[in-house]
Scaffold this active site. Structure first.
Site, PDB file in Angstrom:
ATOM      1  N   ASP A 103      17.002 102.314  23.607  1.00 49.95           N
ATOM      2  CA  ASP A 103      18.117 102.144  22.657  1.00 49.95           C
ATOM      3  C   ASP A 103      18.319 103.484  21.961  1.00 49.95           C
ATOM      4  O   ASP A 103      17.705 103.777  20.937  1.00 49.95           O
ATOM      5  CB  ASP A 103      17.815 101.020  21.656  1.00 49.95           C
ATOM      6  CG  ASP A 103      19.079 100.551  20.947  1.00 49.95           C
ATOM      7  OD1 ASP A 103      20.111 101.253  21.049  1.00 49.95           O
ATOM      8  OD2 ASP A 103      19.048  99.494  20.295  1.00 49.95           O
ATOM      9  N   ILE A 104      19.183 104.319  22.573  1.00 47.64           N
ATOM     10  CA  ILE A 104      19.343 105.703  22.094  1.00 47.64           C
ATOM     11  C   ILE A 104      20.733 105.924  21.504  1.00 47.64           C
ATOM     12  O   ILE A 104      20.945 106.891  20.798  1.00 47.64           O
ATOM     13  CB  ILE A 104      19.050 106.719  23.217  1.00 47.64           C
ATOM     14  CG1 ILE A 104      20.044 106.587  24.377  1.00 47.64           C
ATOM     15  CG2 ILE A 104      17.607 106.560  23.741  1.00 47.64           C
ATOM     16  CD1 ILE A 104      19.965 107.726  25.388  1.00 47.64           C
ATOM     17  N   LYS A 105      21.674 105.053  21.843  1.00 45.16           N
ATOM     18  CA  LYS A 105      23.060 105.112  21.315  1.00 45.16           C
ATOM     19  C   LYS A 105      23.614 106.534  21.320  1.00 45.16           C
ATOM     20  O   LYS A 105      24.103 107.023  20.308  1.00 45.16           O
ATOM     21  CB  LYS A 105      23.119 104.517  19.912  1.00 45.16           C
ATOM     22  CG  LYS A 105      22.793 103.021  19.884  1.00 45.16           C
ATOM     23  CD  LYS A 105      23.107 102.403  18.546  1.00 45.16           C
ATOM     24  CE  LYS A 105      22.691 100.953  18.478  1.00 45.16           C
ATOM     25  NZ  LYS A 105      21.239 100.760  18.491  1.00 45.16           N
ATOM     26  N   ARG A 106      23.533 107.190  22.474  1.00 48.33           N
ATOM     27  CA  ARG A 106      24.044 108.556  22.574  1.00 48.33           C
ATOM     28  C   ARG A 106      25.481 108.545  23.094  1.00 48.33           C
ATOM     29  O   ARG A 106      26.024 107.511  23.448  1.00 48.33           O
ATOM     30  CB  ARG A 106      23.159 109.401  23.489  1.00 48.33           C
ATOM     31  CG  ARG A 106      21.711 109.497  23.020  1.00 48.33           C
ATOM     32  CD  ARG A 106      21.556 110.164  21.665  1.00 48.33           C
ATOM     33  NE  ARG A 106      20.356 109.713  20.992  1.00 48.33           N
ATOM     34  CZ  ARG A 106      19.165 110.309  21.039  1.00 48.33           C
ATOM     35  NH1 ARG A 106      19.006 111.391  21.739  1.00 48.33           N
ATOM     36  NH2 ARG A 106      18.147 109.807  20.376  1.00 48.33           N
TER      37      ARG A 106
END
Ligand SMILES: O=c1ccn([C@@H]2O[C@H](COP(=O)(O)O)[C@@H](O)[C@H]2O)c(=O)[nH]1
Length: 309
Positions: A103-106
């Site tokens: 879960d890095i939401k890049r």
């Protein structure tokens, strides 16, 4: 990777992701004390405590679940030592044959997105060898920079047979401030959902696309609409449990085949021993409490979503 995720969900009858979001306040004293004694009361000690805590939870639950979702922010806050704990966690989960969703939401301009995609899903060529970066199986991606921020992730996913979940309608209370704004009479999240479906059609696994979406459990009406808009996209559903999302609201996120969604719970599982219904386990047996919480979540989902189908 989407095929592996679906096979594991079907085999275990568990459309569940355990969110590995370790907070210092969740880690039992016996673990922190030991880590501090060995590495010092500093970032190295904290990172060791996080890793040992995660490892115990993974050991107690891996046979029940198809996937985990380490939340990178919980590791990043401890700097480089935290990132080492993140990497150890990813590697250990893969050793246990779990599908790992970073879960890095890049998401950024194209060139920067390429670096993110390579760093998390691909590898860099140095000389005649390729070296993998963090090496998750899926990542979460923020689409609000537009398609040039998405294309590098699509390319790396295709090349590496990996996948991503694109933020469409997030679970948080203020998600509507921007995501629900109308564009030509339709909410922005629907527009993003249509793009996810379009990208997904061009990147198919056997039955579902490896380009999925994030839709919060806290907005079930919107989940129902988005399910129709993105029939072949897997939906990663955060917001169950700690954020108030209920199993009884989640049936519309699934397709008629009983597939199409995977429900995340982080605090509800990893800090289960702190909840009144799991108090009997005590701090020492925190990982057994997490195992019981997974079993209860599976039953909750089964009763609410699948029992009457
Ligand atoms: O819309 C979103 C997108 C991501 N998240 C992440 O999921 C977990 C939820 O944790 P809980 O403890 O189960 O509430 C966390 O990592 C969030 O960053 C989300 O909640 N909503």
């Amino acid at each position: 990777m989407i095929n592996k995720l679906i096979n594991k969900i079907e085999q275990l009858k568990a459309p569940i992701v355990v969110g590995l979001d370790p907070m210092l306040s969740y880690i039992p004293d016996h673990i922190t004390k030991k880590a501090y004694a060995e590495f010092g009361e500093n970032l190295k000690g904290v990172a060791e405590a996080i890793w040992q805590y995660n490892k115990d939870i993974i050991d107690a639950t891996y046979d029940l679940i198809p996937a985990v979702k380490p939340q990178i922010a919980m590791y990043e806050q401890f700097g480089i030592e935290g990132m080492i704990a993140f990497q150890k966690t990813v590697d250990y989960c893969k050793e246990k044959d779990l599908v790992v969703i970073g879960d890095i939401k890049r998401g950024d301009i194209g060139s920067t997105s390429t670096a993110y995609a390579v760093g998390h899903l691909g590898g860099v060529k140095i000389g005649d060898k390729t070296f993998a970066g963090f090496n998750e199986d899926f990542v979460t991606v923020n689409p609000y920079l537009g398609s040039d921020g998405i294309h590098p992730f699509l390319d790396v996913c295709k090349e590496e047979k990996k996948g991503m979940f694109i933020l469409v309608k997030t679970s948080n209370p203020s998600s509507g401030e921007f995501q629900d704004q109308l564009v030509d009479g339709r909410p922005l999240y629907e527009l993003v959902g249509r793009k996810v479906a379009e990208w997904g059609e061009a990147h198919m696994g056997d039955s579902y696309s490896y380009i999925g979406a994030v839709v919060g459990a806290t907005y079930p009406e919107m989940g129902k609409v988005l399910r129709r808009i993105m029939p072949k996209s897997y939906i990663l559903v955060p917001g169950y449990g700690a954020q108030g999302g209920k199993a009884s609201d989640l049936a519309p996120y699934f397709n008629k085949d009983g597939l199409g969604a995977i429900i995340n719970s982080s605090r509800g599982i990893i800090a289960a021993y702190k909840q009144p219904q799991y108090q009997q386990f005590g701090e020492t047996n925190f990982a057994d409490a997490s195992r019981q919480a997974v079993i209860d979540m599976k039953e909750d989902l089964y009763q609410s979503i699948f029992a009457n189908k």
